[in-house]
Design a protein around this motif. Sequence first.
Motif, mmCIF file in Angstrom:
data_model
loop_
_atom_site.group_PDB
_atom_site.id
_atom_site.type_symbol
_atom_site.label_atom_id
_atom_site.label_comp_id
_atom_site.label_asym_id
_atom_site.label_seq_id
_atom_site.Cartn_x
_atom_site.Cartn_y
_atom_site.Cartn_z
ATOM 1 N N GLN A 52 -19.162 -28.710 -21.411
ATOM 2 C CA GLN A 52 -19.426 -27.581 -21.299
ATOM 3 C C GLN A 52 -20.773 -27.912 -22.044
ATOM 4 O O GLN A 52 -21.684 -26.442 -21.470
ATOM 5 N N TYR A 53 -20.963 -28.704 -22.978
ATOM 6 C CA TYR A 53 -22.553 -28.898 -23.632
ATOM 7 C C TYR A 53 -23.370 -28.957 -22.315
ATOM 8 O O TYR A 53 -24.103 -28.249 -21.926
ATOM 9 N N LEU A 54 -23.257 -29.999 -21.419
ATOM 10 C CA LEU A 54 -24.148 -30.308 -19.942
ATOM 11 C C LEU A 54 -24.264 -29.626 -19.173
ATOM 12 O O LEU A 54 -24.818 -29.229 -18.783
ATOM 13 N N CYS A 55 -22.774 -28.443 -18.531
ATOM 14 C CA CYS A 55 -22.783 -27.746 -17.687
ATOM 15 C C CYS A 55 -23.541 -26.167 -17.889
ATOM 16 O O CYS A 55 -23.865 -25.165 -17.690
ATOM 17 N N ALA A 56 -23.382 -25.907 -19.717
ATOM 18 C CA ALA A 56 -24.332 -24.766 -19.604
ATOM 19 C C ALA A 56 -25.277 -24.133 -19.350
ATOM 20 O O ALA A 56 -26.694 -25.026 -19.677
ATOM 21 N N ASP A 57 -25.728 -23.041 -18.680
ATOM 22 C CA ASP A 57 -26.646 -22.745 -17.859
ATOM 23 C C ASP A 57 -27.152 -21.415 -18.812
ATOM 24 O O ASP A 57 -27.146 -20.351 -18.978
ATOM 25 N N ASP A 58 -27.700 -22.000 -19.835
ATOM 26 C CA ASP A 58 -28.348 -21.534 -20.858
ATOM 27 C C ASP A 58 -29.321 -21.427 -21.058
ATOM 28 O O ASP A 58 -30.376 -21.465 -22.076
ATOM 29 N N GLY A 59 -30.537 -22.672 -20.517
ATOM 30 C CA GLY A 59 -31.615 -22.420 -20.262
ATOM 31 C C GLY A 59 -32.497 -23.800 -21.747
ATOM 32 O O GLY A 59 -33.381 -23.758 -21.912
ATOM 33 N N LYS A 60 -31.098 -24.550 -22.306
ATOM 34 C CA LYS A 60 -32.100 -25.242 -23.762
ATOM 35 C C LYS A 60 -31.649 -26.505 -23.164
ATOM 36 O O LYS A 60 -30.745 -26.953 -22.363
ATOM 37 N N SER A 61 -32.040 -26.949 -23.551
ATOM 38 C CA SER A 61 -32.590 -28.854 -23.174
ATOM 39 C C SER A 61 -31.138 -28.825 -24.298
ATOM 40 O O SER A 61 -31.407 -29.328 -25.293
ATOM 41 N N LYS A 62 -30.954 -29.777 -23.462
ATOM 42 C CA LYS A 62 -29.763 -30.809 -23.386
ATOM 43 C C LYS A 62 -30.355 -32.347 -24.115
ATOM 44 O O LYS A 62 -30.713 -32.996 -23.903
ATOM 45 N N LYS A 86 -15.284 -29.448 -13.872
ATOM 46 C CA LYS A 86 -14.352 -28.068 -14.312
ATOM 47 C C LYS A 86 -15.148 -26.686 -14.472
ATOM 48 O O LYS A 86 -15.286 -25.942 -14.259
ATOM 49 N N ALA A 87 -16.503 -27.541 -15.792
ATOM 50 C CA ALA A 87 -17.151 -27.344 -16.476
ATOM 51 C C ALA A 87 -18.581 -26.362 -16.066
ATOM 52 O O ALA A 87 -19.796 -25.341 -15.933
ATOM 53 N N PHE A 88 -18.592 -27.290 -14.840
ATOM 54 C CA PHE A 88 -20.300 -26.766 -13.432
ATOM 55 C C PHE A 88 -19.705 -25.497 -13.162
ATOM 56 O O PHE A 88 -19.044 -25.291 -12.278
ATOM 57 N N HIS A 89 -21.008 -25.151 -13.174
ATOM 58 C CA HIS A 89 -21.347 -24.273 -12.096
ATOM 59 C C HIS A 89 -22.243 -24.303 -10.932
ATOM 60 O O HIS A 89 -23.365 -24.188 -10.968
ATOM 61 N N GLY A 90 -20.945 -24.245 -9.903
ATOM 62 C CA GLY A 90 -21.952 -23.944 -8.515
ATOM 63 C C GLY A 90 -20.531 -25.184 -7.914
ATOM 64 O O GLY A 90 -19.248 -25.358 -8.117
ATOM 65 N N ALA A 95 -21.454 -30.614 -7.832
ATOM 66 C CA ALA A 95 -21.053 -30.673 -9.346
ATOM 67 C C ALA A 95 -20.310 -32.232 -9.418
ATOM 68 O O ALA A 95 -21.020 -32.584 -10.152
ATOM 69 N N GLU A 96 -20.114 -33.220 -7.998
ATOM 70 C CA GLU A 96 -19.912 -34.718 -8.039
ATOM 71 C C GLU A 96 -21.312 -35.341 -8.449
ATOM 72 O O GLU A 96 -21.857 -36.764 -8.184
ATOM 73 N N ALA A 97 -22.382 -34.911 -7.254
ATOM 74 C CA ALA A 97 -23.673 -35.224 -7.653
ATOM 75 C C ALA A 97 -24.515 -35.235 -8.846
ATOM 76 O O ALA A 97 -25.012 -36.234 -9.379
#
Length: 297
Positions: A52-62, A86-90, A95-97
Amino acid sequence: LPVFMKGVFEMDVTKAITGELYEMLQKESGLYLLNLPTGASKTYSMYQAIAQYLCADDGKSKRPILFLTPQKKNLKQDSQKETYLKAFHGPRQKAEASFKADFLFLDNKRSYLDRYLMDQGKEADRFRKSLPESIRRSKAYGELKAAHLPAKMGAESDAVKYYFCHAAHGEKVQQELAKCEKMFRYLVRQTVFQMLSGSTEDEMGEHDRGRQGQYLYEHINEIPERCPWAVKLYPGTIVPTKRLVFLSFDKFLSGNVSLIPGMSDFMEVFGGTKPIIIIDEYDILNNSVQENVNKEV
């Protein structure tokens, strides 16, 4: 609880743990200890929180994540990949890539040399044929193979292992192997530098170790594509390009092995960004190690 309620209860608990861990990952500093009994889905919840952290589309740097465990068998790449997808948006292909670009499982350097250079299987044979001819015919490669044989015997034979463990000769064999590996790594670094920079043999004298390292760091994203054989032998080289690295606690302590000089400290490989450190099975670590971890944090 009734049987039909058990699954719902477990799902809610896992969701709650995941949510708490996700909040923890977003903090800039601090030490967080999750103390729950065996079977409480701690590790799987952490996989979900990481995804969830890595895939979050919140504009924040990870910040990059180093996931450590005292027992390498607990590093379950498939479980982490499943939660990531599952968490990836797309679309799944993207997501695999993305997961492939983000993730790295890092073993000890000896395992890669054994697998690709010394093993007698078909995969290793194909790999050796893919090496540049200058590597295959080099003195450094020949000496590494010669030093590897007695070390391998010491690891596989009980009788020889006993001798190696109780005699000074065993230590000398390991020292010779380490010296040969270092010379071989130096040759690999020079070869990769030449392939990327286009430098000739005559021009190599103008580029010392520091300049080669700086050039490789500046072109680090080109190495996997143009020199994939080098990354297979020394995957620690591309750690700075990853956002999630799985490794054992022993590997973390012994340091990173990279073709780029100055990349041995895992806490410094990401430039000015300090990674998030997650330690699974923390209670297995001995007291002295726990104290050092607490001091560092």
